[in-house]
Design an enzyme around this catalytic site. Structure first.
Site, PDB file in Angstrom:
ATOM      1  N   GLU A   1      -3.435  -3.407  -6.848  1.00 13.62           N
ATOM      2  CA  GLU A   1      -3.498  -4.549  -5.978  1.00 13.62           C
ATOM      3  C   GLU A   1      -2.596  -4.693  -4.687  1.00 13.62           C
ATOM      4  O   GLU A   1      -1.366  -4.880  -4.952  1.00 13.62           O
ATOM      5  CB  GLU A   1      -3.537  -5.881  -6.612  1.00 13.62           C
ATOM      6  CG  GLU A   1      -4.270  -6.896  -6.235  1.00 13.62           C
ATOM      7  CD  GLU A   1      -3.354  -7.838  -5.359  1.00 13.62           C
ATOM      8  OE1 GLU A   1      -3.390  -7.624  -4.335  1.00 13.62           O
ATOM      9  OE2 GLU A   1      -2.715  -8.738  -6.019  1.00 13.62           O
TER      10      GLU A   1
ATOM     11  N   CYS B   1      -0.829 -11.984  -0.490  1.00  8.20           N
ATOM     12  CA  CYS B   1      -1.739 -10.666   0.035  1.00  8.20           C
ATOM     13  C   CYS B   1      -3.022 -11.111   0.410  1.00  8.20           C
ATOM     14  O   CYS B   1      -3.648 -10.332   1.251  1.00  8.20           O
ATOM     15  CB  CYS B   1      -1.796  -9.666  -1.182  1.00  8.20           C
ATOM     16  SG  CYS B   1      -2.389 -10.411  -2.740  1.00  8.20           S
TER      17      CYS B   1
ATOM     18  N   THR C   1       0.722  -1.282  -0.076  1.00  6.91           N
ATOM     19  CA  THR C   1      -0.006  -0.143  -0.004  1.00  6.91           C
ATOM     20  C   THR C   1       0.978   1.135   0.056  1.00  6.91           C
ATOM     21  O   THR C   1       0.566   2.183  -0.644  1.00  6.91           O
ATOM     22  CB  THR C   1      -0.839   0.025   1.122  1.00  6.91           C
ATOM     23  OG1 THR C   1      -1.883  -1.132   1.167  1.00  6.91           O
ATOM     24  CG2 THR C   1      -1.693   1.130   1.439  1.00  6.91           C
TER      25      THR C   1
HETATM   26  N1  LIG Z   1      -0.258  -7.247  -2.599  1.00  9.25           N
HETATM   27  C1  LIG Z   1       0.886  -8.252  -2.657  1.00  9.25           C
HETATM   28  O1  LIG Z   1       0.812  -9.248  -3.572  1.00  9.25           O
HETATM   29  C2  LIG Z   1       2.082  -7.892  -2.294  1.00  9.25           C
HETATM   30  C3  LIG Z   1       3.345  -8.304  -2.736  1.00  9.25           C
HETATM   31  C4  LIG Z   1       4.587  -8.007  -2.331  1.00  9.25           C
HETATM   32  C5  LIG Z   1       4.580  -7.305  -1.310  1.00  9.25           C
HETATM   33  N2  LIG Z   1       3.437  -6.706  -0.601  1.00  9.25           N
HETATM   34  C6  LIG Z   1       3.459  -5.976   0.643  1.00  9.25           C
HETATM   35  O2  LIG Z   1       4.523  -5.342   0.496  1.00  9.25           O
HETATM   36  C7  LIG Z   1       5.303  -5.646   1.907  1.00  9.25           C
HETATM   37  C8  LIG Z   1       6.620  -5.462   1.887  1.00  9.25           C
HETATM   38  O3  LIG Z   1       7.265  -6.149   0.838  1.00  9.25           O
HETATM   39  P1  LIG Z   1       8.277  -5.100  -0.099  1.00  9.25           P
HETATM   40  O4  LIG Z   1       9.558  -5.079   0.866  1.00  9.25           O
HETATM   41  O5  LIG Z   1       8.708  -6.006  -1.310  1.00  9.25           O
HETATM   42  O6  LIG Z   1       7.649  -3.720  -0.306  1.00  9.25           O
HETATM   43  P2  LIG Z   1       7.987  -2.447  -1.001  1.00  9.25           P
HETATM   44  O7  LIG Z   1       6.981  -1.547  -0.430  1.00  9.25           O
HETATM   45  O8  LIG Z   1       9.300  -2.037  -0.699  1.00  9.25           O
HETATM   46  O9  LIG Z   1       7.752  -2.875  -2.405  1.00  9.25           O
HETATM   47  C9  LIG Z   1       6.724  -3.416  -3.159  1.00  9.25           C
HETATM   48  C10 LIG Z   1       7.113  -3.547  -4.666  1.00  9.25           C
HETATM   49  O10 LIG Z   1       7.244  -2.262  -5.075  1.00  9.25           O
HETATM   50  C11 LIG Z   1       8.318  -1.942  -5.760  1.00  9.25           C
HETATM   51  N3  LIG Z   1       8.778  -0.592  -5.367  1.00  9.25           N
HETATM   52  C12 LIG Z   1       9.015  -0.209  -4.550  1.00  9.25           C
HETATM   53  N4  LIG Z   1       9.258   1.184  -4.477  1.00  9.25           N
HETATM   54  C13 LIG Z   1       9.017   1.462  -6.094  1.00  9.25           C
HETATM   55  C14 LIG Z   1       8.658   2.847  -6.562  1.00  9.25           C
HETATM   56  N5  LIG Z   1       9.023   3.850  -5.979  1.00  9.25           N
HETATM   57  N6  LIG Z   1       8.435   2.756  -7.792  1.00  9.25           N
HETATM   58  C15 LIG Z   1       8.160   1.663  -8.321  1.00  9.25           C
HETATM   59  N7  LIG Z   1       8.097   0.488  -7.872  1.00  9.25           N
HETATM   60  C16 LIG Z   1       8.434   0.348  -6.607  1.00  9.25           C
HETATM   61  C17 LIG Z   1       9.429  -3.083  -5.309  1.00  9.25           C
HETATM   62  O11 LIG Z   1      10.307  -3.336  -6.492  1.00  9.25           O
HETATM   63  C18 LIG Z   1       8.396  -4.333  -4.943  1.00  9.25           C
HETATM   64  O12 LIG Z   1       8.252  -5.001  -6.132  1.00  9.25           O
HETATM   65  C19 LIG Z   1       4.649  -6.880   2.243  1.00  9.25           C
HETATM   66  O13 LIG Z   1       4.771  -7.009   3.808  1.00  9.25           O
HETATM   67  C20 LIG Z   1       3.242  -6.679   1.825  1.00  9.25           C
HETATM   68  O14 LIG Z   1       2.385  -5.913   2.720  1.00  9.25           O
HETATM   69  C21 LIG Z   1       2.260  -7.008  -1.258  1.00  9.25           C
HETATM   70  O1  LIG Z   2      -0.501 -12.000  -3.360  1.00 12.31           O
HETATM   71  C1  LIG Z   2      -1.238 -11.783  -4.353  1.00 12.31           C
HETATM   72  C2  LIG Z   2      -2.053 -12.642  -5.110  1.00 12.31           C
HETATM   73  C3  LIG Z   2      -2.443 -13.686  -4.531  1.00 12.31           C
HETATM   74  C4  LIG Z   2      -3.328 -14.535  -5.171  1.00 12.31           C
HETATM   75  O2  LIG Z   2      -3.491 -14.494  -6.507  1.00 12.31           O
HETATM   76  O3  LIG Z   2      -4.241 -15.558  -4.602  1.00 12.31           O
END
Ligand SMILES: NC(=O)c1ccc[n+]([C@@H]2O[C@H](COP(=O)([O-])OP(=O)(O)OC[C@H]3O[C@@H](n4cnc5c(N)ncnc54)[C@H](O)[C@@H]3O)[C@@H](O)[C@H]2O)c1
Ligand SMILES: O=CCCC(=O)O
Length: 493
Positions: free
Chosen positions: A266, A300, A246
């Protein structure tokens, strides 16, 4: 040596059946592009390097965008049956290369082999679904006025697709497949943790016959912020789709607002899972295991806050503990391992912090709880968890099931909805009235009633509140990549 470990050699360091699927380059206009500056990709199980990728900057991403923009001028007019044929071919290529794709996932993401194999099949199902949708993008004729009006659907244009590390093939498949189905072109920004599975997927896109330039891949690490900014502000980009946290989603949405791009976000979840007093306990246990521990809890839609009615608390906890104790944490390729390491040390440290915080407030470890290495944790069950500890407000994103007691439906729905995010929610009950009532009251985009598995290519995936907006999969999945245009046809005066 564990039996599933690939047969590696210096020429084939990841032990693939087809070593050409290991691509240490970006892909622009169908060509593999390298740069002197690179970043290293690690195996989360050992911390050892498995390869490098070019660290692309803003000039490179502009080239990729220009390429996709130029490819769009012809790809937009590709007949739907041709787009369907590309996706059908891609689907069979994914299945034919499933073992190599699963190997790449285990090498760079760490997830256990059975989980990786399941992810490849999951990705293939999105490609298959959107192959069907490619020929069903019909508009509408509205005949209610003197003039005749038509609504036609057209591809939106160049899409910036930013994919996460937790599903290295699942997420790129469910963004690229609808883009191809609708006649869009794309620049994919892949995560520095898991570039190789994404790159192999795009290699298969090209082997399926999709022209070079339609799907381009940018690998970056040091220049992530600048590359992200370019992808969300460049005027040739019409749409941005992001899966990730987020925090980053808000940054990208702010940037994309300067040119009002269409957005799909997402983002993070903090899913409540409720076991009511009338639940079938074995069903609730199996549903909780499926929701909570998929991908070692790095999903997620994973249950994060597990609320159990006081009258079934002991029975549910005992039955769940029995199952959690059967899990085996270890390197993803090791035979019999059910749960692999987390993506990096910081992710594992966060889970330990959540365990320590809950224990400091009175929780007890009923199964697991041990940190085996910097990234590897035993799947863990905590009981007697306080309803206000850290894990209730922060997504754990790890293999920790924390059981919180509740007494009444009103109380638990208030707790379940007390979150800024709203991606998924689950509950278990045998009361038909309650099933409808609770499903309607939960403030989430997706509800699992008597199941812990909600994701499928055939249904719309997406959240509400700060979990973002837009749907992936299902009939809605192509809407995100289309614009609807009204054509009003007058008659001769
Ligand atoms: N919704 C999902 O499927 C999903 C997937 C991965 C992580 N997450 C969330 O993120 C948290 C931590 O994971 P993380 O350390 O990878 O998160 P993060 O917030 O550091 O990065 C998330 C993603 O965003 C990209 N990113 C980061 N900064 C960016 C920018 N300024 N511009 C473009 N892309 C950018 C990163 O490469 C990574 O792929 C998890 O605890 C979880 O809540 C959610
Ligand atoms: O974590 C992101 C996607 C999860 C799912 O497609 O079930």
């Amino acid at each position: 040596m564990p039996t599933l470990f690939p047969n590696t050699t210096p020429e084939n360091p990841l032990g693939l059946d087809d070593p050409t699927l290991f691509i240490q380059a970006s892909i622009i206009n169908g060509e593999h592009i390298t740069r002197a500056a690179t970043f290293v990709v690690d195996d989360p199980a050992t911390g050892n390097s498995i390869g490098t990728c070019p660290d692309m900057g803003v000039d490179d991403v502009r080239t990729a965008i220009d390429t996709a923009h130029s490819a769009f001028q012809s790809f937009r007019a590709t007949p739907p049956l041709q787009r369907q044929a590309y996706l059908t071919k891609l689907h069979s290529l994914i299945l034919n290369n499933a073992d190599d794709l699963a190997r790449l996932i285990v090498w760079e993401n760490g997830k256990a082999w059975p989980d990786a194999v399941t992810e490849v099949a999951y990705a293939a199902s999105y490609v298959q679904w959107f192959a069907g949708e490619a020929v069903r993008q019909n508009g509408e004729v509205i005949a209610a006025t003197a003039n005749r009006s038509f609504v036609i659907k057209q591809p939106i244009g160049v899409c910036a697709l930013l994919v996460p590390w937790n599903f290295p093939i699942g997420m790129i498949a469910r963004k690229v497949a609808p883009a191809l189905a609708t006649g869009c072109t794309a620049v994919v920004k892949v995560p520095s943790e898991t570039p190789y599975t994404n790159l192999a997927f795009v290699e298969l896109v090209h082997r399926a016959g999709v022209p070079g330039g339609v799907v381009n891949v940018v690998t970056t690490h040091k220049h992530l912020v600048d590359v992200g900014k370019e992808l969300t502000t460049n005027t040739k980009i019409a749409k941005v789709s992001f899966t990730g946290s987020t925090r980053v989603g808000k940054i990208l949405a702010g940037q994309a607002s300067t040119t009002l791009k269409k957005l799909s976000l997402e983002l993070g979840g903090n899913a409540p899972l409720i076991v009511f007093e009338d639940a079938d306990i074995p069903t609730a246990v199996m549903g909780t295991l499926a929701s909570k521990f998929r991908g070692s809890g790095q999903t997620c839609v994973c249950a994060n806050r597990i609320y159990v009615h006081e009258s079934v608390y002991e029975a549910f906890a005992t039955a769940l503990a029995e199952k959690v104790k059967l899990f085996r944490a270890g390197p993803g390729f090791a035979d019999g391992v059910t749960h692999g390491p987390l993506i990096h040390k910081a992710a594992a440290d966060k889970v330990v912090q959540h365990i320590d915080d809950a224990v400091a407030r009175g929780a007890r470890v009923m199964a697991g709880g041990r940190k085996i290495s910097a990234t590897l944790l035993e799947p863990t069950l905590l009981v007697d968890v306080a309803p206000d500890c850290l894990l209730t407000t922060e997504e754990t994103f790890g293999p920790l099931a924390a059981l919180i007691r509740f007494s009444t439906e009103d109380e638990v729905l208030r707790l379940a909805n007390a979150s800024e995010v709203g991606l998924a929610g689950y509950f278990f009950s045998n009361d038909a009235d309650r099933i409808w009532r609770v499903a309607e009251v939960l403030q989430v985009g997706m509800v699992g009633a008597n199941t812990g598995v909600i994701s499928s290519a055939l249904v719309p995936f997406g959240g509400v509140k700060e979990s973002g907006y837009g749907k992936e999969g299902g009939r809605e999945g192509t809407d995100e990549y289309l614009v609807k245009k009204l054509v009003v046809m007058g008659s001769r005066v």
